[in-house]
Design a protein around this motif. Structure first.
Motif, short mmCIF file in Angstrom:
data_model
loop_
_atom_site.label_atom_id
_atom_site.label_comp_id
_atom_site.label_asym_id
_atom_site.label_seq_id
_atom_site.Cartn_x
_atom_site.Cartn_y
_atom_site.Cartn_z
N LYS A 231 0.82 -1.21 0.00
CA LYS A 231 0.00 0.00 0.00
C LYS A 231 0.86 1.26 0.00
CE LYS A 231 -2.51 0.15 3.62
NZ LYS A 231 -3.59 -0.18 4.58
N VAL A 232 1.90 1.28 0.83
CA VAL A 232 2.69 2.51 0.96
C VAL A 232 3.79 2.63 -0.09
CG1 VAL A 232 2.21 2.66 3.43
CG2 VAL A 232 4.31 1.52 2.65
N THR A 233 4.06 1.56 -0.83
CA THR A 233 5.11 1.62 -1.85
C THR A 233 4.58 1.69 -3.28
OG1 THR A 233 5.27 -0.82 -1.88
CG2 THR A 233 6.75 0.37 -0.40
N LYS A 234 3.27 1.61 -3.45
CA LYS A 234 2.68 1.64 -4.79
C LYS A 234 2.43 3.07 -5.21
CE LYS A 234 -1.15 -0.15 -7.57
NZ LYS A 234 -2.41 -0.96 -7.55
N GLU A 235 3.20 3.52 -6.19
CA GLU A 235 3.03 4.88 -6.68
C GLU A 235 1.64 5.05 -7.27
OE1 GLU A 235 6.06 6.95 -8.72
OE2 GLU A 235 7.63 5.58 -8.07
N GLY A 236 1.02 6.18 -6.99
CA GLY A 236 -0.33 6.43 -7.45
C GLY A 236 -1.38 6.03 -6.43
N SER A 237 -0.96 5.20 -5.44
CA SER A 237 -1.88 4.81 -4.39
C SER A 237 -2.15 6.02 -3.49
CB SER A 237 -1.29 3.67 -3.56
OG SER A 237 -1.97 3.54 -2.32
N PRO A 238 -3.38 6.18 -3.01
CA PRO A 238 -3.67 7.30 -2.10
C PRO A 238 -2.87 7.24 -0.80
CG PRO A 238 -5.51 5.76 -2.16
CD PRO A 238 -4.58 5.37 -3.27
N GLU A 239 -2.30 6.07 -0.49
CA GLU A 239 -1.52 5.91 0.74
C GLU A 239 -0.04 5.71 0.44
OE1 GLU A 239 -4.18 4.16 4.13
OE2 GLU A 239 -4.36 2.85 2.39
N PHE A 240 0.37 6.09 -0.76
CA PHE A 240 1.79 6.00 -1.12
C PHE A 240 2.62 6.90 -0.21
CE2 PHE A 240 5.36 7.89 -3.50
CZ PHE A 240 6.11 6.75 -3.74
N VAL A 241 3.79 6.38 0.22
CA VAL A 241 4.70 7.13 1.07
C VAL A 241 6.06 7.17 0.37
CG1 VAL A 241 5.84 7.24 3.32
CG2 VAL A 241 3.48 6.40 3.15
N SER A 242 6.62 8.33 0.21
CA SER A 242 7.92 8.45 -0.44
C SER A 242 9.00 7.79 0.42
CB SER A 242 8.28 9.92 -0.68
OG SER A 242 8.40 10.61 0.55
N GLU A 243 10.08 7.35 -0.22
CA GLU A 243 11.11 6.60 0.51
C GLU A 243 11.68 7.33 1.73
OE1 GLU A 243 14.13 4.39 -1.36
OE2 GLU A 243 12.85 3.66 -2.99
N PRO A 244 11.96 8.63 1.65
CA PRO A 244 12.51 9.29 2.85
C PRO A 244 11.59 9.20 4.07
CG PRO A 244 12.83 10.66 0.91
CD PRO A 244 11.93 9.54 0.49
N GLN A 245 10.29 9.05 3.83
CA GLN A 245 9.34 8.99 4.93
C GLN A 245 9.08 7.57 5.42
OE1 GLN A 245 8.06 11.69 6.33
NE2 GLN A 245 8.94 13.16 4.90
N ARG A 246 9.66 6.58 4.75
CA ARG A 246 9.42 5.19 5.14
C ARG A 246 10.36 4.80 6.28
NH1 ARG A 246 9.48 2.66 -0.92
NH2 ARG A 246 7.98 4.15 -1.82
N ILE A 247 9.97 5.16 7.47
CA ILE A 247 10.75 4.89 8.67
C ILE A 247 10.04 3.82 9.50
CG2 ILE A 247 11.73 5.87 10.78
CD1 ILE A 247 12.99 7.00 8.26
N ALA A 248 10.78 2.77 9.85
CA ALA A 248 10.23 1.71 10.71
C ALA A 248 11.13 1.57 11.93
CB ALA A 248 10.17 0.38 9.96
N PHE B 55 12.42 1.08 2.94
CA PHE B 55 12.33 1.54 4.32
C PHE B 55 13.72 1.70 4.93
CE2 PHE B 55 8.03 0.11 3.88
CZ PHE B 55 7.28 0.72 4.87
N LYS B 56 13.84 2.61 5.85
CA LYS B 56 15.02 2.70 6.70
C LYS B 56 14.61 2.16 8.06
CE LYS B 56 18.03 5.98 6.18
NZ LYS B 56 18.75 7.29 6.20
N THR B 57 15.33 1.16 8.56
CA THR B 57 14.96 0.48 9.80
C THR B 57 15.85 0.94 10.95
OG1 THR B 57 16.37 -1.41 9.18
CG2 THR B 57 14.02 -1.55 8.63
N PHE B 58 15.21 1.28 12.08
CA PHE B 58 15.91 1.73 13.27
C PHE B 58 15.58 0.83 14.45
CE2 PHE B 58 15.69 5.44 10.62
CZ PHE B 58 16.81 6.20 10.91
N ILE B 59 16.55 0.64 15.32
CA ILE B 59 16.30 0.02 16.62
C ILE B 59 16.10 1.13 17.63
CG2 ILE B 59 17.32 -1.32 18.50
CD1 ILE B 59 18.79 -2.96 16.35
#
Length: 336
Positions: A53-70, A186-190
């Motif tokens: 959902k968050v990685t599909k461009e054009g999706s209303p819930e698409f999230v750009s890579e810089p914002q993909r923080i887990a 995604f960028k993954t953080f502990i």
């Protein structure tokens, strides 16, 4: 004429071809499954649906890579935390190793309890006693020296139940999840209540998370010239506690972006999940690892000293967080 020999040869070749096709299909399925250690239950489906959902461009819930923080808690979320936190086991071993230099510890609590392995007395000392142990065993040296002490200990220490190095007791399903998220931008953080400099020497090797993406508790350090060399010296004073309400503060200070996915396992992660998921759009994912497998690992939640899951478990139903049932949702716990 078609002989019996020809018939058997044809049948054998047909069987071999069928086996080859089956092996090919099985291998292809294994390659296409990003989370092979997860059972095909609701949590796995939730993860994959969220990522798509968050990685599909054009999706209303698409999230750009810089914002993909887990963000991920460590103890009990990425590796074992029973019968005690690994860093506490390290501190207890450090007390015993340093005891000959401190004869006063033989009669002074909580050091006496640590030396004698008296866990009941040690537990009764509370946070104050544990903090005293940590300050005595984690400070008074340079950052580089502490990193070497941690690395050396991890190379020889063994978990008392599984008789394996602690670094081999990372949860394989979560290691796969970390890799799957990174493969999808995604960028993954502990984000852990554990010591930041206790974790940094090994998280990249075990989880693929580099030291600059580790957020944790810390003690104060100061710059010193030591033998004409610049060093950072660890002081016996608390700098920051990255637990409970401290986790969102640590995330803001060190990451600078609000996560869109958070994974924990205890009440210590409650505020981190709230901070991550209760922020409206875009899509958000909150998950809790519930320890339900006494045979393969441990079973605990509301009544435990380490990793208590009580308030957060109640909040999950209200907030819509996914609870991972370790026994039902994971095919395997540790890597073979």
């Amino acid at each position: 004429m078609f002989s019996m020999r020809d018939m058997f040869r044809s049948a054998r070749e047909g069987t071999l071809a069928a086996v080859a096709i089956l092996l090919f299909v099985t291998a292809a399925q294994a390659q296409s499954d990003p989370l092979p250690s997860w059972n095909d239950t609701a949590p796995k489906a939730s993860i994959i649906a969220f990522v798509e959902k968050v990685t599909k461009e054009g999706s209303p819930e698409f999230v750009s890579e810089p914002q993909r923080i887990a963000v991920f808690d460590n103890d009990g979320t990425l590796w074992v935390e029973h019968p005690m936190y690994t860093q506490l086991a390290f501190a207890l071993d450090r007390v015993k190793a340093l005891a000959p230099q401190h004869p006063e510890w033989r009669t002074k609590q909580p050091f006496k309890a640590a030396i004698e392995g008296d866990m009941e007395t040690l537990a009764s000392s509370g946070d104050k006693g544990l903090l005293e142990l940590l300050m005595a065993t984690h400070a008074g040296m340079t950052v580089d020296d502490f990193q070497k002490v941690v690395t050396d200990w991890l190379s020889t220490a063994r978990d008392p139940r599984f008789n394996r190095p602690y670094t081999e007791l990372a949860y394989q399903p979560m290691v796969e999840l970390l890799a799957y998220l990174r493969a999808n931008g995604f960028k993954t953080f502990i984000v852990s209540g554990g010591g930041i400099e206790f974790m940094r020497p090994w998280t990249e090797k075990v989880y693929g998370v580099p030291p600059e993406q580790v957020v944790g508790s810390s003690i104060k350090t100061e710059f010193r010239m030591q033998d004409d060399m610049p060093t950072l010296f660890r002081l016996p004073d608390v700098n920051f506690i990255d637990d409970k309400a401290g986790k969102p503060v640590g995330i803001n200070q060190q990451i600078g972006r609000r996560p869109i996915a958070a994974f924990g396992n205890s009440d210590g992660d409650l505020e981190m999940l709230q901070w991550t998921t209760m922020a409206g759009a875009p899509a958000r994912l909150g998950m809790l690892v519930h320890h339900t497998d006494a045979e393969r690992e441990y079973a605990y939640d509301r009544n435990t000293e380490f990793g208590r899951l009580d308030k957060a478990l109640d909040a999950a139903a209200i907030a819509g967080w996914t609870v991972i049932d370790m026994k039902a949702d994971w095919k395997t716990i540790f890597k073979d």
